[in-house]
Design a protein around this motif. Sequence first.
Motif, PDB file in Angstrom:
ATOM      1  N   ASP A   1      10.387   2.306   0.951  1.00 34.33           N
ATOM      2  CA  ASP A   1       9.666   1.189   0.329  1.00 34.33           C
ATOM      3  C   ASP A   1       8.857   1.646  -0.881  1.00 34.33           C
ATOM      4  O   ASP A   1       8.807   0.957  -1.906  1.00 34.33           O
ATOM      5  N   SER A   2       8.241   2.807  -0.761  1.00 33.41           N
ATOM      6  CA  SER A   2       7.484   3.334  -1.897  1.00 33.41           C
ATOM      7  C   SER A   2       8.408   3.672  -3.058  1.00 33.41           C
ATOM      8  O   SER A   2       8.068   3.437  -4.230  1.00 33.41           O
TER       9      SER A   2
ATOM     10  N   ALA B   1       8.295   2.067  -6.735  1.00 35.07           N
ATOM     11  CA  ALA B   1       8.140   2.928  -7.908  1.00 35.07           C
ATOM     12  C   ALA B   1       9.254   2.703  -8.918  1.00 35.07           C
ATOM     13  O   ALA B   1       9.010   2.656 -10.127  1.00 35.07           O
ATOM     14  N   ASN B   2      10.488   2.555  -8.438  1.00 37.81           N
ATOM     15  CA  ASN B   2      11.595   2.299  -9.354  1.00 37.81           C
ATOM     16  C   ASN B   2      11.508   0.903  -9.971  1.00 37.81           C
ATOM     17  O   ASN B   2      11.883   0.690 -11.124  1.00 37.81           O
ATOM     18  N   GLY B   3      11.018  -0.057  -9.192  1.00 29.49           N
ATOM     19  CA  GLY B   3      10.821  -1.395  -9.745  1.00 29.49           C
ATOM     20  C   GLY B   3       9.766  -1.417 -10.826  1.00 29.49           C
ATOM     21  O   GLY B   3       9.836  -2.234 -11.756  1.00 29.49           O
ATOM     22  N   ALA B   4       8.783  -0.528 -10.731  1.00 33.73           N
ATOM     23  CA  ALA B   4       7.761  -0.456 -11.767  1.00 33.73           C
ATOM     24  C   ALA B   4       8.366  -0.094 -13.120  1.00 33.73           C
ATOM     25  O   ALA B   4       7.872  -0.540 -14.169  1.00 33.73           O
ATOM     26  N   GLY B   5       9.446   0.690 -13.105  1.00 35.79           N
ATOM     27  CA  GLY B   5      10.116   1.008 -14.371  1.00 35.79           C
ATOM     28  C   GLY B   5      10.671  -0.233 -15.043  1.00 35.79           C
ATOM     29  O   GLY B   5      10.589  -0.384 -16.270  1.00 35.79           O
TER      30      GLY B   5
ATOM     31  N   ASP C   1       2.054   7.784  -0.779  1.00 38.32           N
ATOM     32  CA  ASP C   1       2.884   7.861   0.427  1.00 38.32           C
ATOM     33  C   ASP C   1       3.260   9.300   0.787  1.00 38.32           C
ATOM     34  O   ASP C   1       3.210   9.673   1.964  1.00 38.32           O
ATOM     35  N   ALA C   2       3.607  10.100  -0.225  1.00 35.79           N
ATOM     36  CA  ALA C   2       4.136  11.440   0.059  1.00 35.79           C
ATOM     37  C   ALA C   2       3.240  12.571  -0.418  1.00 35.79           C
ATOM     38  O   ALA C   2       3.578  13.735  -0.200  1.00 35.79           O
TER      39      ALA C   2
ATOM     40  N   ALA D   1       3.334  -3.465  -6.350  1.00 35.88           N
ATOM     41  CA  ALA D   1       3.908  -3.481  -4.993  1.00 35.88           C
ATOM     42  C   ALA D   1       4.002  -4.906  -4.467  1.00 35.88           C
ATOM     43  O   ALA D   1       4.966  -5.266  -3.778  1.00 35.88           O
ATOM     44  N   GLU D   2       3.017  -5.747  -4.769  1.00 36.35           N
ATOM     45  CA  GLU D   2       3.058  -7.145  -4.354  1.00 36.35           C
ATOM     46  C   GLU D   2       4.247  -7.866  -4.999  1.00 36.35           C
ATOM     47  O   GLU D   2       4.915  -8.679  -4.349  1.00 36.35           O
TER      48      GLU D   2
END
Length: 271
Positions: free
Chosen positions: A180-181, A185-189, A243-244, A102-103
Amino acid sequence: MPLPSGTTSVDTLQVLPGVEAFVSGQMLLEEYVPSPEDIFMADGASRTGTEVGEPWTPRWSDSPVNTGLMTVSILLMLLCVSKFLRLLPYFAGGMFRWKVLAELERNMRLARERDSLVLPAIIIFCTIISRFSVLIPPPVEALAPEMKTLSVFALVSSVLIIRRLLFMIVPSGKMKINRDSLVTANGAGRDFLIMLTMILTVILFAATFLQRWEMLLGDIVLYVIIFFWAFFILRKMQILSADAGLLRAFLYLCSVEIPPAAMLVVSMLIL
């Protein structure tokens, strides 16, 4: 001058009249052992481990297309190594805590540098799995080396396109997932894809020096891909569930991430 009909000759099997000596006899010759120059003959027939006249199966590296892609992959790795080293602390930290990912996503400069590595990573990834024949359906495996590589690129592209369409179709808002979450999460891919590609590159370099262990290294490539995909799913679920909630995160992953992977597995089993 012809021999008299009564003259006899000794052949390899028995004593016969001269006119019959070389009709039923056999010549005792040494067993043919191919030299290194004869292993790959000019007419395309291979004598190594196969019957005479059996077609020779070209190797992956015999294709100019594959050789060119490997050269491009090496150049891309050299060009991207400095960016990768700057991002490595975030990639390594993301293996232990999802908040590190996330950072990275909140840092716009580093996120742009990460995004610039995605396309080279996809090219290198497709080249490596074609090289080791991993995640390839049997009909594609039977193709010529260059066609197999192009088919791998088409297969990976189709999986990514379907995944992207599912992102657009599945309503994340109705599942009460914060934007944002979802972006994190998609950036983690993308983060895990780049890490995976770098590890597969190390295995590829090892295969050039350990050719006898190439089949074992191919199995290792498959296990590494499965591990990183499973670890990415775990991290994405942690990011979304924070988050959800766990149930909504699980349902969202079942709608977006599982179908493309299932399509790939089914194509390997059925085709």
